[in-house]
Structures are given as C-alpha cells and as structure tokens.
Design a protein around this motif. Structure first.
Motif, short mmCIF file in Angstrom:
data_model
loop_
_atom_site.label_atom_id
_atom_site.label_comp_id
_atom_site.label_asym_id
_atom_site.label_seq_id
_atom_site.Cartn_x
_atom_site.Cartn_y
_atom_site.Cartn_z
N GLY A 31 62.41 19.44 46.19
CA GLY A 31 63.65 20.24 45.87
C GLY A 31 65.16 20.14 46.56
N LEU A 32 65.96 21.20 46.15
CA LEU A 32 67.18 20.98 47.15
C LEU A 32 67.17 21.25 48.52
CD1 LEU A 32 69.86 22.53 44.57
CD2 LEU A 32 68.97 20.21 44.44
N SER A 33 66.12 22.22 48.69
CA SER A 33 66.01 22.54 50.22
C SER A 33 65.46 21.48 51.02
CB SER A 33 64.99 23.84 50.28
OG SER A 33 63.53 23.41 49.65
N ASN A 34 65.07 20.25 50.59
CA ASN A 34 64.63 19.09 51.36
C ASN A 34 65.76 18.53 52.11
OD1 ASN A 34 62.27 19.72 49.58
ND2 ASN A 34 62.00 17.52 48.85
N PHE A 35 66.94 18.90 51.63
CA PHE A 35 68.17 18.22 52.17
C PHE A 35 68.86 19.16 52.97
CE2 PHE A 35 66.83 16.04 48.50
CZ PHE A 35 67.03 14.57 48.92
N GLU A 36 68.42 20.34 53.36
CA GLU A 36 68.87 21.36 54.53
C GLU A 36 69.71 20.80 55.47
OE1 GLU A 36 68.53 26.10 55.00
OE2 GLU A 36 66.92 25.01 53.73
N GLY A 37 68.89 20.00 56.22
CA GLY A 37 69.65 19.51 57.29
C GLY A 37 70.86 18.46 57.32
N VAL A 38 70.72 17.72 55.94
CA VAL A 38 71.83 16.95 55.73
C VAL A 38 72.94 17.67 55.24
CG1 VAL A 38 72.34 14.94 54.00
CG2 VAL A 38 70.32 14.93 55.07
N THR A 39 72.81 18.66 54.49
CA THR A 39 73.71 19.31 54.04
C THR A 39 74.59 20.07 55.05
OG1 THR A 39 72.44 19.83 51.99
CG2 THR A 39 74.21 21.37 52.34
N ASN A 40 73.78 20.85 55.93
CA ASN A 40 74.50 21.43 57.08
C ASN A 40 75.32 20.63 57.86
OD1 ASN A 40 73.35 23.86 56.16
ND2 ASN A 40 71.50 23.80 57.58
N PHE A 41 74.57 19.59 58.11
CA PHE A 41 75.30 18.54 59.07
C PHE A 41 76.81 18.08 58.53
CE2 PHE A 41 76.48 14.33 60.71
CZ PHE A 41 76.36 14.53 61.97
N PHE A 42 76.71 17.30 57.44
CA PHE A 42 77.83 16.64 56.62
C PHE A 42 78.76 17.73 56.12
CE2 PHE A 42 74.74 13.17 57.07
CZ PHE A 42 75.37 12.25 57.52
N SER A 43 78.49 18.92 55.78
CA SER A 43 79.58 19.62 55.23
C SER A 43 80.34 20.23 56.36
CB SER A 43 78.80 20.74 54.51
OG SER A 43 77.98 21.69 55.43
N LYS A 44 79.76 20.03 57.80
CA LYS A 44 80.53 20.64 58.85
C LYS A 44 81.35 19.24 59.28
CE LYS A 44 77.64 24.38 59.34
NZ LYS A 44 76.18 24.68 60.22
N ASN A 45 81.23 18.08 58.91
CA ASN A 45 81.71 16.86 59.54
C ASN A 45 82.51 16.14 58.47
OD1 ASN A 45 80.51 16.31 62.44
ND2 ASN A 45 79.11 17.29 61.49
N GLY A 46 83.19 16.84 57.74
CA GLY A 46 84.31 16.18 57.01
C GLY A 46 83.91 15.69 55.62
N TYR A 47 82.88 16.22 55.12
CA TYR A 47 82.34 15.71 53.60
C TYR A 47 82.01 17.22 53.04
CZ TYR A 47 81.64 11.07 55.75
OH TYR A 47 81.93 10.04 56.54
N LYS A 48 82.25 16.83 51.56
CA LYS A 48 81.71 17.88 50.69
C LYS A 48 80.47 17.41 50.38
CE LYS A 48 84.70 18.75 47.12
NZ LYS A 48 85.25 20.37 47.23
N VAL A 49 79.42 18.31 50.53
CA VAL A 49 78.13 17.93 50.14
C VAL A 49 77.69 18.64 48.66
CG1 VAL A 49 75.52 17.79 50.82
CG2 VAL A 49 77.46 17.66 52.62
N VAL A 50 77.31 17.77 47.83
CA VAL A 50 76.92 18.16 46.51
C VAL A 50 75.49 18.01 46.00
CG1 VAL A 50 77.69 18.33 43.97
CG2 VAL A 50 79.37 17.86 46.00
N LEU A 51 74.93 18.95 45.75
CA LEU A 51 73.52 18.97 45.14
C LEU A 51 73.07 19.47 43.82
CD1 LEU A 51 73.40 19.98 48.38
CD2 LEU A 51 71.16 19.41 48.24
N PRO A 52 73.24 18.71 42.76
CA PRO A 52 73.04 18.80 41.42
C PRO A 52 71.55 19.00 41.26
CG PRO A 52 73.59 16.53 41.52
CD PRO A 52 73.69 17.03 42.97
N GLU A 53 71.29 20.13 40.36
CA GLU A 53 69.88 20.26 39.97
C GLU A 53 69.67 19.10 38.91
OE1 GLU A 53 68.78 24.15 38.83
OE2 GLU A 53 67.87 24.34 40.63
N LEU A 54 68.81 18.14 38.95
CA LEU A 54 68.61 17.11 37.92
C LEU A 54 67.76 17.66 36.84
CD1 LEU A 54 68.17 14.15 40.60
CD2 LEU A 54 70.15 14.59 39.10
N PRO A 55 67.78 17.12 35.47
CA PRO A 55 67.14 17.79 34.75
C PRO A 55 65.73 17.24 34.48
CG PRO A 55 68.66 16.40 33.62
CD PRO A 55 69.07 16.41 35.26
#
Length: 254
Positions: A31-55
């Motif tokens: 699920g998307l929650s598997n990437f929480e650490g990546v999302t939190n880090f990169f969204s605060k370090n100059g990137y827009k982090v986008v996690l689409p729900e795949l169908p």
C-alpha cells in the motif's frame, strides 16, 4: 499514511511537497503507507512526492496486466500536466515504471527501482494453495523482509484478506502471468534513462543476482546494496534508502 488521499477525475493519489515530481509506484501487495519514510523525507527536500493508487484490482480482467498499468501511469502524468518526472517503483511498481519508460520515455527524467520484477517473476502469484491458513500467509509475508517483525499484524491481515478475496486472487494470478509475459531482458539494453537500483542484500523474492542483471543490462544504471534487508528496502531501512537515493539524485543533478 498521515497524508490525505486526493481525488481528481478518475484518480486517487497523495501529493506532498513542491519541486520535480517523484511518482511512487507501489507493488502488488504493497500500500501507499509502505513509502511513508520516503514521502516525508523527499517532500521536505525539494521534491513533489506523488503516490497514485494503481488500479491493480479495479481494471477489467482483460486489462489486468503490466502494459495497461503503464498506460494508466501515462494518462495520470498527462492529466496532472507534469512535464518531467522521476519514477520510483518497488516490486511490481518497478516493473510498471520500467515498462512505462520503455513505451513513454520522453517525460521520465530518471528511474528508481527496488526489488523490481521484470526479469525474475517466479515469486509472484505463487504459494496461495493454502491461502485459508493464516499462519502460512503470515510466514509468506514475513519472508518478504529480513526482519520478520516488519511484517506487522496489520500487514499480514491485509495480505490474508487480499488472497482470500476471490476476485483479487484471480487478478493477482493474472498479474503474475502478465509479469512473465512482459519480461524486459531484451528491452533494457535500449533504455538509456538514468536508473538508480537500490536492493536488499537479503531479498528472497527477487534475489541479489536479479539486481546485478538489471545493472548489467541497463546502459545508464548504478546499483546500491542495503545489508540485512529484504524485498522492501524503503520500509525496512527508510533512512539508508533515502540517503542513497538523495545522494544519487544530487550527483546526477536531478
């Protein structure tokens, strides 16, 4: 996941931060929650982090395949109006990222794969004959990680529910067959997108030799290892994963 799921058009996704979009592609059971650490880090370090729900479980059975998911990703990128993106995929998500790049490389600035399918698929969609046995499924979920404690009860419950849902199981098996059909060994040498390969040294699902083969076949790739780490490096060792990726992106000017 602490971030809010947005709904726009036909898409549900998380979008955090500002900068070059890093689009995260989750795996079959991830699920998307598997990437929480990546999302939190990169969204605060100059990137827009986008996690689409795949169908993965919502497309018709005929369209439940790697190619359709790659096209879904293209439609999502076009819908959002992104000019250039970095794709980061784990397991099936890595395969979707690779296949998308094969078909639509023009907007893909860089690729990041970890525990990706695409070359070795024997672990996908197998071992569900005893799916009603909770302990068997628990062991299967624990085997994904070097440290079995990472497979929390919540994760095991989710996998158990998925494999015991007839519709989801049929689609899981369809995806496994599709992953084998869409083997990328012949495509990779023609793909010149810069690629960062981050792999767990103890990955039982896609073993270390798979990472070495990806690195040999892709013309512009670098391979990084994480020790005492299984199939989902961004979950087991988020800080190490983020450090490796941030350093690689910085070095390459992304």
């Amino acid at each position: 996941m602490e971030h809010t799921l947005k709904k726009e058009g036909d898409y549900s996704f998380v979008e955090v931060g500002e900068g070059t979009p890093i689009i995260i592609l989750h795996g079959l059971m991830g699920g998307l929650s598997n990437f929480e650490g990546v999302t939190n880090f990169f969204s605060k370090n100059g990137y827009k982090v986008v996690l689409p729900e795949l169908p993965i479980y919502t497309m018709s059975l005929l369209k439940t395949n790697v190619k359709s998911f790659a096209k879904f990703l293209k439609d999502f990128i076009d819908f959002k109006g992104y000019k250039e993106v970095i794709l980061l995929g784990n397991s099936l998500g890595g395969h979707i990222g690779l296949y998308h790049t094969k078909l639509f490389s023009e907007k893909v600035k860089a690729l990041v794969i970890t525990g990706s399918s695409g070359l070795y698929e024997s672990a996908m969609g197998s071992g569900y004959t005893k799916r009603s046995d909770y302990e068997v499924i628990k062991k299967k979920a624990q085997d994904v990680f070097y440290d079995p404690e990472v497979a929390t009860k919540e994760i095991v419950d989710e996998v158990y529910a998925t494999v015991n849902d007839r519709n989801k199981l049929i689609k899981t098996l369809a995806i496994a067959k599709s992953a084998i059909r869409h083997n990328m060994a012949k495509d990779l040498p023609k793909m010149h997108t810069p690629t960062c390969i981050i792999w767990g040294k103890n990955d039982n699902v896609t073993p270390p030799n798979v990472a070495e083969e990806f690195n040999e076949l892709l013309p512009d790739s670098e391979l990084f290892w994480i020790d005492k780490c299984g199939h989902a490096a961004m979950m087991e060792h988020p800080d190490t994963f983020n450090k490796i990726l941030h350093s690689w992106l910085t070095k390459r000017g992304f």
